[in-house]
Design an enzyme around this catalytic site. Structure first.
Site, PDB file in Angstrom:
ATOM      1  N   SER A 157      73.399 -69.315 -30.104  1.00 12.05           N
ATOM      2  CA  SER A 157      74.619 -69.961 -29.617  1.00 12.05           C
ATOM      3  C   SER A 157      75.762 -69.765 -30.600  1.00 12.05           C
ATOM      4  O   SER A 157      75.548 -69.604 -31.799  1.00 12.05           O
ATOM      5  CB  SER A 157      74.388 -71.451 -29.409  1.00 12.05           C
ATOM      6  OG  SER A 157      75.592 -72.056 -28.987  1.00 12.05           O
ATOM      7  N   LYS A 212      67.603 -74.347 -26.432  1.00  7.69           N
ATOM      8  CA  LYS A 212      68.914 -73.740 -26.153  1.00  7.69           C
ATOM      9  C   LYS A 212      69.462 -74.252 -24.821  1.00  7.69           C
ATOM     10  O   LYS A 212      70.655 -74.543 -24.690  1.00  7.69           O
ATOM     11  CB  LYS A 212      68.794 -72.213 -26.125  1.00  7.69           C
ATOM     12  CG  LYS A 212      70.034 -71.476 -25.612  1.00  7.69           C
ATOM     13  CD  LYS A 212      71.191 -71.559 -26.587  1.00  7.69           C
ATOM     14  CE  LYS A 212      72.566 -71.227 -26.010  1.00  7.69           C
ATOM     15  NZ  LYS A 212      72.708 -70.063 -25.210  1.00  7.69           N
ATOM     16  N   HIS A 215      70.739 -77.671 -25.309  1.00 12.40           N
ATOM     17  CA  HIS A 215      72.021 -77.536 -26.012  1.00 12.40           C
ATOM     18  C   HIS A 215      73.149 -77.292 -25.004  1.00 12.40           C
ATOM     19  O   HIS A 215      74.202 -77.927 -25.055  1.00 12.40           O
ATOM     20  CB  HIS A 215      71.960 -76.380 -27.026  1.00 12.40           C
ATOM     21  CG  HIS A 215      73.307 -75.882 -27.454  1.00 12.40           C
ATOM     22  ND1 HIS A 215      74.072 -75.033 -26.664  1.00 12.40           N
ATOM     23  CD2 HIS A 215      74.062 -76.130 -28.551  1.00 12.40           C
ATOM     24  CE1 HIS A 215      75.222 -74.795 -27.277  1.00 12.40           C
ATOM     25  NE2 HIS A 215      75.235 -75.441 -28.420  1.00 12.40           N
ATOM     26  N   ASN A 216      72.938 -76.368 -24.102  1.00 13.87           N
ATOM     27  CA  ASN A 216      73.984 -76.040 -23.137  1.00 13.87           C
ATOM     28  C   ASN A 216      74.274 -77.214 -22.209  1.00 13.87           C
ATOM     29  O   ASN A 216      75.424 -77.464 -21.855  1.00 13.87           O
ATOM     30  CB  ASN A 216      73.604 -74.812 -22.305  1.00 13.87           C
ATOM     31  CG  ASN A 216      73.755 -73.535 -23.097  1.00 13.87           C
ATOM     32  OD1 ASN A 216      73.553 -73.522 -24.303  1.00 13.87           O
ATOM     33  ND2 ASN A 216      74.095 -72.463 -22.429  1.00 13.87           N
ATOM     34  N   GLU A 219      76.339 -79.573 -24.049  1.00 15.65           N
ATOM     35  CA  GLU A 219      77.686 -79.002 -24.099  1.00 15.65           C
ATOM     36  C   GLU A 219      78.468 -79.384 -22.825  1.00 15.65           C
ATOM     37  O   GLU A 219      79.629 -79.795 -22.900  1.00 15.65           O
ATOM     38  CB  GLU A 219      77.551 -77.483 -24.241  1.00 15.65           C
ATOM     39  CG  GLU A 219      78.825 -76.692 -24.222  1.00 15.65           C
ATOM     40  CD  GLU A 219      78.521 -75.182 -24.269  1.00 15.65           C
ATOM     41  OE1 GLU A 219      77.638 -74.761 -25.060  1.00 15.65           O
ATOM     42  OE2 GLU A 219      79.147 -74.436 -23.505  1.00 15.65           O
TER      43      GLU A 219
END
Ligand SMILES: *[C@@H]1O[C@H](CO)[C@@H](O)[C@H](O)[C@H]1NC(C)=O
Ligand SMILES: *[C@@H]1O[C@H](CO)[C@@H](O)[C@H](O)[C@H]1NC(C)=O
Ligand SMILES: *[C@@H]1O[C@H](CO)[C@@H](O)[C@H](O)[C@H]1NC(C)=O
Ligand SMILES: *[C@@H]1O[C@H](CO)[C@@H](O)[C@H](O)[C@H]1NC(C)=O
Length: 511
Positions: A157, A212, A215-216, A219
């Site tokens: 990222s 990941k 994480h997105n 976000e």
């Protein structure tokens, strides 16, 4: 016959390349520390980053002219070498061979793996640095294990800039590979604090890509929360763009210090060529590439109430119905708008606290999902290390993640972030402001899906008793689904509610 001749060409090309190489530089063939396949911008930048840290990288792209372009331009004057074919690339690698794939997620990854497998030896390592779905990564781990090859699926990222100067890296898969890639990965990763790398081993199978994905999702939540704060400032406090920019700049010096708050300040300030602010001219219809959606789908699949990310995904969906909304705005009325008569500075402080509290809820929910996945798949995840991986390099990087790392360092078994002393108190401190913002926003008709869902979650999570007793009674009433008594959990009973129900409980369907 065609296959034979094209293989022949490849062999001749490889020999030719090696002759050229021997003549120019007295190096052994196996000179590269690592290879990278896929020379789009991310791939090129990761190669240059590795080169900066002293690693010899071999670059390859299916369209070989891209390799030459790269060596003659971006990589000119570096130690980067190129390969003419996969065979050529493999022959140039030190053992165990390390190969990073940065190609389009999906079939392209499987195709390259299939082509690489016959060229590799036991113990060689294939690393998928693309945006693969975690289940694909788990499948690839299993199939490559049978072939005695090591596989790593790594979340990357930070976009193009991150790839070049320090991304957040989230590797998972076969742990035996970690000692062989740790040095390269931690060297090129973003650094925070006293030089701690934003990269550590995540866990088995698809754990790296799962982290990941979360994480997105987070976000998406962080971005929507900021949008809701902006909406309140704009439509309740009627602030202009420069004034709002100033507020975000101030917030960037507080516990909200983060990349997304920082760029929001810059975006609010930004003026077009004609000298007016650009932001209000941008069409309010959000796009998405799907990783936020995957997080929400996983949340539903594993039964974890990750409500804020879900609302953030739906907020984008609703925004994209632009034409429909334009029509609806003509017939659906909101509340009678009263001009805000409170203290503006106080309300701004309230919005900041509502944002902070909601953000804590979002991260608490994200970590709940990680815990559930760990349970589901038998992964052992280091939550403090995950917080540190997100602390720098990536889009959600923030000072706040340092506090999350501290919480999990203090208690690796922490069941929920909200139960950590620091966060428990932080939410407590924000609570009144948060409730004022939500009620004012609701009265003024401002949509705040994430502020409100966060508050509802908080109120639900802190309630010893929820109205689900009634829910259970309803289910038993119409479907004989049974319920437990508070006084005797674990024992499921059925009640003859109507006087004509059967005494057999339902097992054939669930409502
Ligand atoms: C080759 O390079 C181009 C960009 O120049 C990139 O779009 C493509 O994904 C690369 N493909 C492979 C398989 O290496
Ligand atoms: C936000 O804070 C960081 C330091 O934490 C600083 O580097 C950056 O310039 C700030 N950005 C703005 C827009 O104030
Ligand atoms: C909006 O309304 C117009 C006129 O009533 C209609 O033609 C159009 O199809 C509507 N658009 C959407 C997306 O509903
Ligand atoms: C349910 O209750 C009614 C009246 O109280 C009774 O007549 C009936 O037999 C009961 N049904 C069963 C299956 O126990």
């Amino acid at each position: 016959m065609r296959k034979f001749s094209s293989d022949g060409v490849a062999v001749v090309k490889t020999l030719f390349a090696s002759v050229v190489l021997r003549r120019n530089q007295p190096l052994t063939m196996a000179q590269a520390d690592i290879a990278l396949i896929g020379l789009a911008v991310m791939g090129q930048n990761l190669i240059l980053n590795m080169n900066d840290h002293g690693f010899v990288v071999c670059a390859f792209n299916r369209t070989v002219s891209k390799v030459h372009d790269f060596l003659n331009n971006e990589a000119k004057g570096t130690k980067v070498i190129g390969a003419e074919s996969l065979e050529d690339m493999v022959s140039k690698l030190k053992k165990p061979r390390r190969i990073i794939l940065l190609v389009k997620a999906g079939q392209a990854v499987d195709d390259f793996i299939d082509k690489l497998v016959p060229l590799l030896d036991s113990g060689d390592i294939i690393i998928d640095g693309g945006n693969s779905e975690y289940r694909d990564t788990t499948r690839r781990c299993k199939s490559l294990q049978e072939k005695k090859l090591l596989f790593v699926g790594s979340g990357v990222s930070g976009g193009e800039e991150g790839a070049r100067y320090g991304p957040s890296l989230m590797p998972g898969g076969h742990k035996e590979a970690w000692p062989h890639i740790k040095d390269i990965f931690q060297s090129i990763a973003a650094k925070v604090g006293t030089g701690e790398p934003c990269c550590d081993w995540v866990g088995d199978e698809g754990a790296g890509h799962f982290v990941k994905m979360v994480h997105n999702g987070i976000e998406y939540g962080d971005m929507q929360l900021i949008c809701e704060a902006y909406h309140l400032m704009k439509d309740v406090l009627c602030m202009d763009h420069d004034e709002m920019a100033q507020v975000f700049e101030e917030w960037n010096k507080t516990e909200l210090d983060s990349f997304l708050i920082e760029i929001t300040a810059n975006i609010l300030k930004f003026k077009d060529a004609d000298g007016t602010h650009l932001l209000p001219k941008i069409r309010d219809s959000a796009g998405q590439k799907g990783t936020g959606k995957w997080t929400a789908i996983s949340a539903l699949e594993y039964g974890t109430p990750v409500t804020l990310i879900g609302e953030a995904v739906f907020a984008r969906c609703l925004s994209s119905l632009k034409e429909e909304r334009v029509n609806a705005s003509r017939s659906l009325a909101g509340p009678q708008r009263v001009k805000f008569s409170g203290n503006k500075a106080q309300f701004l402080e309230d919005i900041k606290k509502a944002l902070y509290a909601s953000k804590i809820i979002s991260y608490a929910q994200g970590f709940m999902l990680l815990r559930q996945a760990a349970l589901e798949f038998g992964w052992s995840l280091n939550y403090g290390a995950i917080a540190l991986m997100w602390r720098g390099g990536c889009i959600i990087r923030s000072v706040f993640l340092g506090k999350i790392k501290e919480a999990f360092d203090q208690n690796p078994e922490l069941q929920n972030l909200l139960l950590d002393d620091f966060f428990c108190k932080a939410v407590q401190d924000c609570q009144e402001s948060w409730r004022r913002v939500v009620s004012t926003g609701v009265q003024q008709g401002i949509p705040m899906p994430c502020f409100t869902t966060a508050l509802s979650f908080y109120d639900g999570y802190r309630h010893e008793m929820l109205p689900a007793n009634l829910l259970q009674a309803q289910r038993d009433y119409f479907g004989a689904h049974t319920y437990e008594l508070l006084s005797n959990p674990g024992k499921f009973i059925h009640t003859n509610w109507t006087g004509h129900g059967g005494k057999v409980s339902s097992s054939s369907y669930n409502a």
